[in-house]
Scaffold this motif. Structure first.
Motif, PDB file in Angstrom:
ATOM      1  N   TYR A  24      35.916  44.545  37.824  1.00  0.00           N
ATOM      2  CA  TYR A  24      35.612  45.105  39.133  1.00  0.00           C
ATOM      3  C   TYR A  24      34.213  44.630  39.543  1.00  0.00           C
ATOM      4  O   TYR A  24      33.281  44.662  38.734  1.00  0.00           O
ATOM      5  CB  TYR A  24      35.644  46.632  39.105  1.00  0.00           C
TER       6      TYR A  24
ATOM      7  N   ARG B 128      38.637  43.204  42.648  1.00  0.00           N
ATOM      8  CA  ARG B 128      39.108  43.191  41.257  1.00  0.00           C
ATOM      9  C   ARG B 128      39.628  41.790  40.950  1.00  0.00           C
ATOM     10  O   ARG B 128      40.282  41.164  41.780  1.00  0.00           O
ATOM     11  CB  ARG B 128      40.217  44.227  41.067  1.00  0.00           C
TER      12      ARG B 128
ATOM     13  N   VAL C 294      39.981  45.635  46.633  1.00  0.00           N
ATOM     14  CA  VAL C 294      40.315  47.022  46.282  1.00  0.00           C
ATOM     15  C   VAL C 294      39.954  47.953  47.419  1.00  0.00           C
ATOM     16  O   VAL C 294      40.700  48.875  47.754  1.00  0.00           O
ATOM     17  CB  VAL C 294      39.583  47.443  44.987  1.00  0.00           C
TER      18      VAL C 294
END
Length: 640
Positions: free
Chosen positions: A257, A270, A282
């Motif tokens: 992430y 991500r 995301v």
């Protein structure tokens, strides 16, 4: 961000009775007191809490609290002169790791050091986790390291990234076994690496190495490496942008992430650590930056993300926690900020922090099985029961047509234009938010309307709003601050003849610079201010990021034109300077030079100087004295 009409503003501020200002001494004592509970951590079994609390003066106490009985035990304390506790976290149910920081003079520089200690809660004995300093004294071990993995699948050990000063400030990952105490190497130290990321379950998966030039100065560029799942081989992760900011590795999805720029704003991404280099968005927002992901405990997966528009927002992508958060929101009156701050290893108990502008906050422990939520400690006991001023999110149009967000804090029951304090934030790439602010609340308790503009150069609103930064483009930031004062007057909030400006750090710079060009201010308070941009550049000498820092501050005529110390003869009203001698962010010499320049110019100036304190003045006695002096000055100059 809403642009409230004058009619709405008048309706908000009006009331049946005029609010009576709190006496200076009482307001200074209450709002100057340090927090009674902060930086809390929940034990793995959910039965105990450890948190930091302000003691006498600059003292900080790590306090262990039994959730069931409410019994408190002091674990470790720091005097704050100069060492200070920065936080403690549970390694096991019976052991905590505490971080201690200190600023010290090294020649002409002030260097910040940090050390970690492992404390046995049964015996209260502590053990240093630092690598032994260079016996020849040639290399300073500035930072001893950080815990990078609490190893949630086992009890009694954790992984720590440790700095090896005697190996050229190399960084490695070691396994620390608690009982019997033993340290073993997991990843050998590497002098090119800045930091490592693990998957939260004991496997080191990612590293970042800052590229340096021939003079060993940081260039702002990085080399990233990763390990594929199940492999010990390091592989390169090329092709990342300058805004690429790795945050964590999620084992469940085998993904990294990270934050990166998308359409001019920070978004959460991500990427699978499998060599595919595939990016997945995301979270993104059309108006503001994403602040980051939400993880509730060691080794836990990402369950949501945060962003801030007019107030902090939380979006839970996990259905279970989305439902829980919605139920908590319904149960709490007044629509406060609700932060899920920690979780027991079995997920059965949650640490919850609840706050709002009119409530400094309290920690609760939620038992998910019984659905009982118990308050365990207040964040600021000295302010408990004190009527606090509401905070409203506003926006105003700048002279060039841009909409500038701001917050207004004022006691209800006040009608008509009021004595007003403009309170620009520090940073400069920071921002004010909707929430409790002890300095703004002190001013509001004294009867002032407080305006906090998020001028351009503030973070969180995208790349265009941030610009180069508010040092390089100080003219635009100062215009926005001036426009905020104009707006406060035109909106009927501020009495144009009774205005002052107060700021801390960059805000102190902004207060002094604004006063040199805007005669409306009747008093100026500058806390730990930058006063000389050229000196600020010179202050970076000797550090490995000196070139980057100098580039961020600017060059040439802008340094001279932007430095308040060179415009002191334009300031004719009372000035209060406040600074700590151990300030490594902005050296005390900035206030010393400003004091001398103001004295030569004949301006009335006071200087509060604190020998053992750093940039944040974390001392209840000092803060109370500072607020008292601010209160007295403002009463003399703009009334209340």
């Amino acid at each position: 961000m809403r642009n409230l009409s004058i009619a709405l503003l008048a309706g908000w501020l009006s009331g049946a009775a005029h609010a009576v200002p709190m006496p200076v001494a009482e307001a200074a004592s209450r709002f100057g007191a340090l927090e009674s509970a902060y930086a809390a951590d929940l034990s793995p079994d959910g039965k105990r809490l450890i948190y930091l609390a302000g003691g006498r003066g600059s003292e900080t106490i790590a306090t262990l609290l039994d959730v069931a009985s409410g019994q408190e035990t002091a674990v470790i304390r720091s005097t704050g002169q100069p060492e200070r506790l920065r936080g403690c976290a549970f390694a096991t149910n019976e052991h905590v790791v505490c971080k201690i920081a200190v600023n010290r003079h090294y020649g002409s520089m002030i260097i910040g050091l940090s050390r970690s200690a492992l404390i046995d809660l049964r015996t209260m004995k502590s053990r240093s986790l630092a690598v032994r300093d260079d016996p020849e004294g040639q290399t300073l071990n500035q930072f001893d390291g950080n815990v990078v993995d609490w190893l949630p699948d086992e009890q009694g050990a954790f992984l720590m990234q440790r700095n090896y000063a005697q190996r050229g400030n190399a960084v490695g990952v070691d396994r620390v076994q608690v009982n019997p105490f033993r340290i073993s190497t997991v990843v050998p130290s590497d002098s090119t690496v800045d930091y490592f990321l693990t998957d939260g379950h004991g496997t080191v998966r990612f590293s970042s190495a800052g590229i340096r030039d021939t003079d060993q100065q940081r260039t702002g560029q990085h080399l990233y490496r990763y390990r594929a799942q199940g492999s010990d081989k390091w592989q390169s992760l090329p092709g990342q942008s300058d805004d690429f900011d790795p945050l964590l590795v999620d084992r469940s999805s085998n993904s990294l992430y990270y934050m990166d720029s998308l359409d001019g704003r920070q978004a959460l991404f991500r990427m699978p650590l499998d060599g595919s280099n595939q990016r997945e968005v995301v979270a993104r927002h059309s108006q503001v930056d994403i602040d980051g992901p939400i993880v509730l405990g060691p080794g836990e997966p990402v369950i949501g993300y945060r962003y801030t528009d007019d107030r902090a927002r939380v979006v839970y992508t996990d259905a279970e926690f989305a439902k829980l958060a919605a139920n908590l929101k319904k149960a709490m009156p007044g629509d406060p900020l609700i932060d899920l701050a920690g979780m027991s290893r079995d997920r059965g108990k949650l640490l919850v922090f609840v706050s709002s502008p009119t409530d400094p906050g309290a920690y609760y422990v939620l038992d998910r099985a019984t659905k009982e939520m118990k308050i365990v400690t207040l964040s600021r006991a000295e302010v408990d029961g004190v009527p606090l001023a509401p905070v409203k999110a506003m926006s105003f149009k700048s002279r060039d047509g841009a909409m500038i967000p701001a917050y207004v804090t004022a006691q209800p029951g006040q009608s008509g234009p009021r004595p007003t304090v403009i309170l620009p934030h520090g940073g400069p790439s920071a921002r004010d938010e909707w929430g409790f602010d002890w300095l703004a609340q002190f001013l509001a308790a004294r009867g002032y309307t407080v305006v906090q503009p998020n001028f351009r150069g503030s973070s969180g609103y995208g790349d265009e709003f941030l610009g180069e930064n508010a040092f390089r483009n100080w003219q635009r930031a100062m215009n926005d601050i001036r426009d905020s004062a104009d707006w406060a007057v035109s909106s009927g909030l501020a009495d144009p003849g009774r205005m002052a400006i107060v700021g801390w750090s960059y805000g102190g710079f902004a207060a002094l610079k604004s006063a040199a060009t805007d005669a409306r201010y009747k008093a100026i308070v500058a806390i730990a201010p930058v006063t000389d941009l050229g000196a600020l550049r010179r202050d970076t000498e000797g550090f490995e990021n000196s070139d980057l820092s100098k580039a961020a501050i600017g060059t040439g005529a802008s340094l001279r034109e932007g430095s308040p110390v060179l415009a002191a003869d334009a300031i004719k009203v009372p000035v209060l300077l406040v600074h700590g001698d151990l300030d490594s962010n902005v050296r005390v010499a900035h206030s010393q030079r400003m004091q001398r320049a103001l004295q030569r110019a004949g301006a009335p100036v006071e200087f509060l100087r604190y020998k053992h304190l750093d940039h944040y003045l974390n001392d209840g006695t000092a803060r109370t004295e500072m607020l008292t002096r601010i209160g007295d000055m403002l009463e003399r100059t703009i009334g209340h």
